[in-house]
Design an enzyme around this catalytic site. Structure first.
Site, short mmCIF file in Angstrom:
data_model
loop_
_atom_site.label_atom_id
_atom_site.label_comp_id
_atom_site.label_asym_id
_atom_site.label_seq_id
_atom_site.Cartn_x
_atom_site.Cartn_y
_atom_site.Cartn_z
N PRO A 90 -13.46 -1.08 2.63
CA PRO A 90 -14.70 -0.31 2.51
C PRO A 90 -14.86 0.71 3.65
O PRO A 90 -15.31 1.83 3.42
CB PRO A 90 -15.79 -1.39 2.55
CG PRO A 90 -15.12 -2.62 2.01
CD PRO A 90 -13.69 -2.53 2.45
N GLU A 116 -3.95 7.77 -2.58
CA GLU A 116 -2.58 7.94 -2.03
C GLU A 116 -2.55 9.02 -0.96
O GLU A 116 -1.57 9.76 -0.85
CB GLU A 116 -1.60 8.32 -3.15
CG GLU A 116 -1.46 7.26 -4.20
CD GLU A 116 -0.47 6.18 -3.82
OE1 GLU A 116 0.04 6.24 -2.69
OE2 GLU A 116 -0.25 5.30 -4.64
P1 TGC Z 1 1.03 6.55 12.60
O1 TGC Z 1 0.81 6.16 14.03
O2 TGC Z 1 1.35 7.98 12.30
O3 TGC Z 1 2.18 5.66 11.96
C1 TGC Z 1 2.19 4.24 12.09
C2 TGC Z 1 3.60 3.77 11.77
O4 TGC Z 1 3.92 4.10 10.40
C3 TGC Z 1 5.05 5.01 10.36
N1 TGC Z 1 4.75 5.97 9.29
C4 TGC Z 1 5.39 5.94 8.12
N2 TGC Z 1 6.40 5.17 7.67
C5 TGC Z 1 6.83 5.38 6.41
N3 TGC Z 1 6.30 6.34 5.62
C6 TGC Z 1 5.29 7.13 6.03
N4 TGC Z 1 4.79 8.04 5.22
C7 TGC Z 1 4.79 6.96 7.33
N5 TGC Z 1 3.82 7.55 8.07
C8 TGC Z 1 3.82 6.94 9.26
C9 TGC Z 1 5.10 5.64 11.73
O5 TGC Z 1 6.39 6.08 12.01
C10 TGC Z 1 4.68 4.47 12.59
O6 TGC Z 1 5.79 3.56 12.64
P2 TGC Z 1 6.12 2.71 13.96
O7 TGC Z 1 7.28 1.86 13.55
O8 TGC Z 1 6.43 3.72 15.02
O9 TGC Z 1 4.87 1.93 14.27
O10 TGC Z 1 -0.23 6.08 11.77
P3 TGC Z 1 -1.72 6.57 11.81
O11 TGC Z 1 -2.58 5.36 11.99
O12 TGC Z 1 -1.91 7.71 12.78
O13 TGC Z 1 -1.94 7.08 10.30
C11 TGC Z 1 -1.18 8.10 9.76
C12 TGC Z 1 -1.73 8.53 8.39
C13 TGC Z 1 -3.14 9.06 8.52
C14 TGC Z 1 -0.83 9.65 7.90
C15 TGC Z 1 -1.67 7.38 7.39
O14 TGC Z 1 -2.38 6.32 7.81
C16 TGC Z 1 -2.04 7.78 5.99
O15 TGC Z 1 -1.16 8.16 5.23
N6 TGC Z 1 -3.34 7.65 5.56
C17 TGC Z 1 -3.70 7.80 4.15
C18 TGC Z 1 -3.95 6.43 3.56
C19 TGC Z 1 -3.51 6.34 2.13
O16 TGC Z 1 -2.77 7.16 1.62
N7 TGC Z 1 -3.95 5.29 1.49
C20 TGC Z 1 -3.53 5.04 0.13
C21 TGC Z 1 -3.92 3.66 -0.32
S1 TGC Z 1 -3.06 3.10 -1.74
C22 TGC Z 1 -3.67 4.02 -2.99
O17 TGC Z 1 -4.41 4.93 -2.84
C23 TGC Z 1 -3.19 3.64 -4.33
S2 TGC Z 1 -3.79 4.61 -5.62
C24 TGC Z 1 -2.86 3.88 -6.83
C25 TGC Z 1 -2.90 4.48 -8.12
O18 TGC Z 1 -3.79 4.11 -8.92
O19 TGC Z 1 -1.97 5.27 -8.45
P1 FAD Z 2 -12.32 8.60 3.77
O1 FAD Z 2 -11.11 8.20 4.51
O2 FAD Z 2 -13.63 8.05 4.21
O3 FAD Z 2 -12.40 10.20 3.80
C1 FAD Z 2 -13.61 10.93 3.53
C2 FAD Z 2 -13.31 12.42 3.72
O4 FAD Z 2 -12.95 12.68 5.08
C3 FAD Z 2 -12.11 12.89 2.88
O5 FAD Z 2 -12.34 14.22 2.45
C4 FAD Z 2 -10.97 12.87 3.87
O6 FAD Z 2 -9.92 13.79 3.53
C5 FAD Z 2 -11.69 13.32 5.15
N1 FAD Z 2 -10.97 12.85 6.33
C6 FAD Z 2 -10.74 11.58 6.75
N2 FAD Z 2 -10.05 11.56 7.88
C7 FAD Z 2 -9.80 12.87 8.21
C8 FAD Z 2 -9.12 13.52 9.27
N3 FAD Z 2 -8.50 12.82 10.25
N4 FAD Z 2 -9.09 14.86 9.28
C9 FAD Z 2 -9.69 15.58 8.29
N5 FAD Z 2 -10.35 15.02 7.26
C10 FAD Z 2 -10.41 13.68 7.23
N6 FAD Z 2 -6.40 2.07 -2.32
C11 FAD Z 2 -5.55 1.00 -2.28
O7 FAD Z 2 -5.25 0.46 -1.22
N7 FAD Z 2 -5.00 0.53 -3.44
C12 FAD Z 2 -5.27 1.07 -4.65
O8 FAD Z 2 -4.74 0.62 -5.68
C13 FAD Z 2 -6.18 2.17 -4.72
N8 FAD Z 2 -6.53 2.69 -5.92
C14 FAD Z 2 -7.51 3.65 -5.98
C15 FAD Z 2 -7.99 4.06 -7.23
C16 FAD Z 2 -9.03 4.99 -7.28
C17 FAD Z 2 -9.58 5.38 -8.63
C18 FAD Z 2 -9.55 5.57 -6.10
C19 FAD Z 2 -10.62 6.60 -6.16
C20 FAD Z 2 -9.07 5.17 -4.87
C21 FAD Z 2 -8.05 4.19 -4.79
N9 FAD Z 2 -7.61 3.70 -3.55
C22 FAD Z 2 -6.73 2.65 -3.49
C23 FAD Z 2 -8.24 4.14 -2.31
C24 FAD Z 2 -7.77 5.51 -1.82
O9 FAD Z 2 -6.48 5.44 -1.30
C25 FAD Z 2 -8.76 5.99 -0.76
O10 FAD Z 2 -9.96 6.31 -1.45
C26 FAD Z 2 -8.26 7.17 0.03
O11 FAD Z 2 -7.20 6.81 0.88
C27 FAD Z 2 -9.36 7.84 0.86
O12 FAD Z 2 -10.13 6.91 1.55
P2 FAD Z 2 -11.74 6.98 1.48
O13 FAD Z 2 -12.14 7.12 0.06
O14 FAD Z 2 -12.25 5.83 2.27
O15 FAD Z 2 -12.12 8.34 2.20
#
Ligand code: TGC
Ligand code: FAD
Length: 387
Positions: free
Chosen positions: A137, A366
């Site tokens: 959350p 993602e």
């Molecule tokens: P940071 O300090 O940069 O990195 C921590 C450790 O991770 C490594 N790393 C990666 N490794 C593999 N692939 C990548 N893309 C990586 N990016 C970073 C990095 O080398 C480091 O490794 P180590 O061994 O040195 O510790 O981490 P940070 O805390 O500053 O965060 C970086 C950031 C913001 C880019 C990352 O946290 C991020 O990508 N945030 C976005 C979160 C996100 O995408 N969440 C998705 C949740 S799942 C989802 O949305 C499913 S939707 C499913 C669907 O319905 O299709």
């Molecule tokens: P926040 O992180 O609160 O971001 C709010 C706003 O601030 C965004 O515009 C963001 O870009 C901006 N922001 C945040 N940080 C920064 C920064 N450093 N600089 C500039 N801008 C910034 N997650 C899972 O783990 N598993 C799943 O299966 C999954 N499925 C999903 C399915 C759906 C339909 C949706 C909507 C989401 C799903 N997610 C899942 C979660 C999804 O990955 C998150 O919603 C996403 O990573 C963004 O997090 P948040 O919504 O908390 O936004």
């Protein structure tokens, strides 16, 4: 008539196998999914009966080797499959993305041999469903701040915390849950009947309605040691899974854009205003040309990315560029197509509005558009602008 869906004849560069699989999935989506999707979108449900059929087609865990029940195909084919699924609906592609890239991939890459043998074959067949819990959350873009904690106890771990927005969460047999431990972030396979684990579907979504999204809660949930993923520690574990899923999304959304463009083009040819098809007006042609240009560029991007991924040359920032560009492109195409359909464009008798609403989620999940901007920015400047 030439419709521009493959304006640069990129399919000429596909192998026979790639063409054949594209055709198979396209036919499956058109015959078995399109007739039911609008109903599921209205009722906020997912067509559960389609899951084993996705498995039979090899669409779940496309790159997982045959010895674990997958078809063992290339990343390029994985991309094509995602494109054809998302031509139907982003929710259908989401199901396959989560199952393949976010559940089967971590078990395959980081799981024990026993975990692989137990989970991968039924997940590949669509007999079992998985979900991936990273987001919380209060921690979305910044998963490193997660509060969910696993504490070592006799024979296993006690899990406490919650995960939010989890695709397939309330229909999953197994959840890959990432939790903070004294030794960094680790992954756990939480089974649906574990005491202290509950999942609740999130209601009221205006996007990805034909996909289940849930909140997961863990209250002193005991997870045996054999359900911990032994092969990875630290945030790179979950982030490496995201690279796989983001790759599939970059391909998938080209399918959603193609569907919207196709519908708008057909509509423009048939809809008469001022005694002419609206396709004859310069402003409509401009919209269609913008769409076809952007779709073609996006297709070439994932074409090259796919070949790079199959030869081990694609890095996470390459994937970020394609996810960022292609999702924004698809959303713009959907919005523009919607204007061509005008009033009909807000009705679910047409598919454009459904794609348009879905793509709002895809822009966010993602890694948001902004986060991918910063990942690429960090790569090219050497400066991190996250914190
Ligand atoms: P940071 O300090 O940069 O990195 C921590 C450790 O991770 C490594 N790393 C990666 N490794 C593999 N692939 C990548 N893309 C990586 N990016 C970073 C990095 O080398 C480091 O490794 P180590 O061994 O040195 O510790 O981490 P940070 O805390 O500053 O965060 C970086 C950031 C913001 C880019 C990352 O946290 C991020 O990508 N945030 C976005 C979160 C996100 O995408 N969440 C998705 C949740 S799942 C989802 O949305 C499913 S939707 C499913 C669907 O319905 O299709
Ligand atoms: P926040 O992180 O609160 O971001 C709010 C706003 O601030 C965004 O515009 C963001 O870009 C901006 N922001 C945040 N940080 C920064 C920064 N450093 N600089 C500039 N801008 C910034 N997650 C899972 O783990 N598993 C799943 O299966 C999954 N499925 C999903 C399915 C759906 C339909 C949706 C909507 C989401 C799903 N997610 C899942 C979660 C999804 O990955 C998150 O919603 C996403 O990573 C963004 O997090 P948040 O919504 O908390 O936004």
């Amino acid at each position: 008539m030439f419709n521009g869906l493959d304006f640069y004849n990129l399919s000429d560069l596909f192998s026979e196998e790639e063409k054949m699989i594209t055709q198979t999935v396209r036919q499956f989506v058109s015959e078995q999914f399109m007739p039911v999707v609008a109903g599921h979108h209205r009722s906020g449900t997912f067509p559960m009966d389609i899951i084993p059929r996705l498995g039979d087609m090899g669409a779940l865990g496309v790159t997982i080797p045959e010895e674990y029940g997958g078809p063992g195909l290339s990343y390029f084919i994985y991309g094509l499959v995602m494109r054809e699924l998302e031509r139907g609906d982003s929710g259908l592609r989401s199901f396959a993305s989560v199952q393949g890239s976010l559940v089967m991939f971590p078990i395959y890459r980081y799981g024990s041999e026993e975990q692989k043998r137990r989970w991968l074959p039924p997940l590949a067949a669509g007999e079992k469903i998985g979900c991936f819990g990273l987001t919380e959350p209060d921690f979305g873009s910044n998963p490193g701040g997660m509060l969910t904690r696993a504490k070592k106890t006799a024979g296993g771990w006690l899990l406490n915390g919650s995960k939010m927005w989890i695709t397939n969460g309330s229909i999953a047999d197994v959840a890959v849950v990432w939790a903070q431990t004294d030794d960094g972030v680790q992954g756990f396979l939480v089974e649906k009947d574990f005491t202290g684990f509950s999942a609740k579907a999130i209601e009221g979504k205006f996007s990805l309605r034909a996909s289940i999204t849930a909140e997961l809660s863990f209250s002193d949930c005991f997870v045996p040691e054999e359900n911990r993923l032994p092969g990875v520690k630290g945030l790179r574990g979950p982030l490496s899974c995201l690279n796989e899923a983001r790759y599939g999304i970059a391909w998938g959304v080209t399918g959603a854009a193609m569907a919207c463009y196709d519908e708008a083009l057909n509509y423009a040819r048939e809809r008469i205003q001022f005694d002419k098809p609206i396709a004859a007006f310069q402003l409509t042609q401009h919209k269609l040309v913008e769409m076809v240009s952007e779709i073609t560029k996006a297709q070439t991007l994932v074409y090259q990315l796919g070949r790079m991924k199959d030869t081990g040359r694609a890095q996470h920032f390459h994937v970020s560029l394609a996810k960022r560009n292609n999702v924004a492109m698809a959303l713009e195409v959907a919005r523009s197509a919607r204007t061509i359909l005008a009033a009909n464009g807000i009705s679910d008798e047409y598919q454009t509005i459904r794609h348009m609403l879905n793509l709002e989620s895809v822009l966010t999940y993602e890694g948001t558009h902004e986060i991918h901007t910063l990942i690429i920015g960090q790569e090219i400047t050497g400066e991190s602008a996250f914190k």
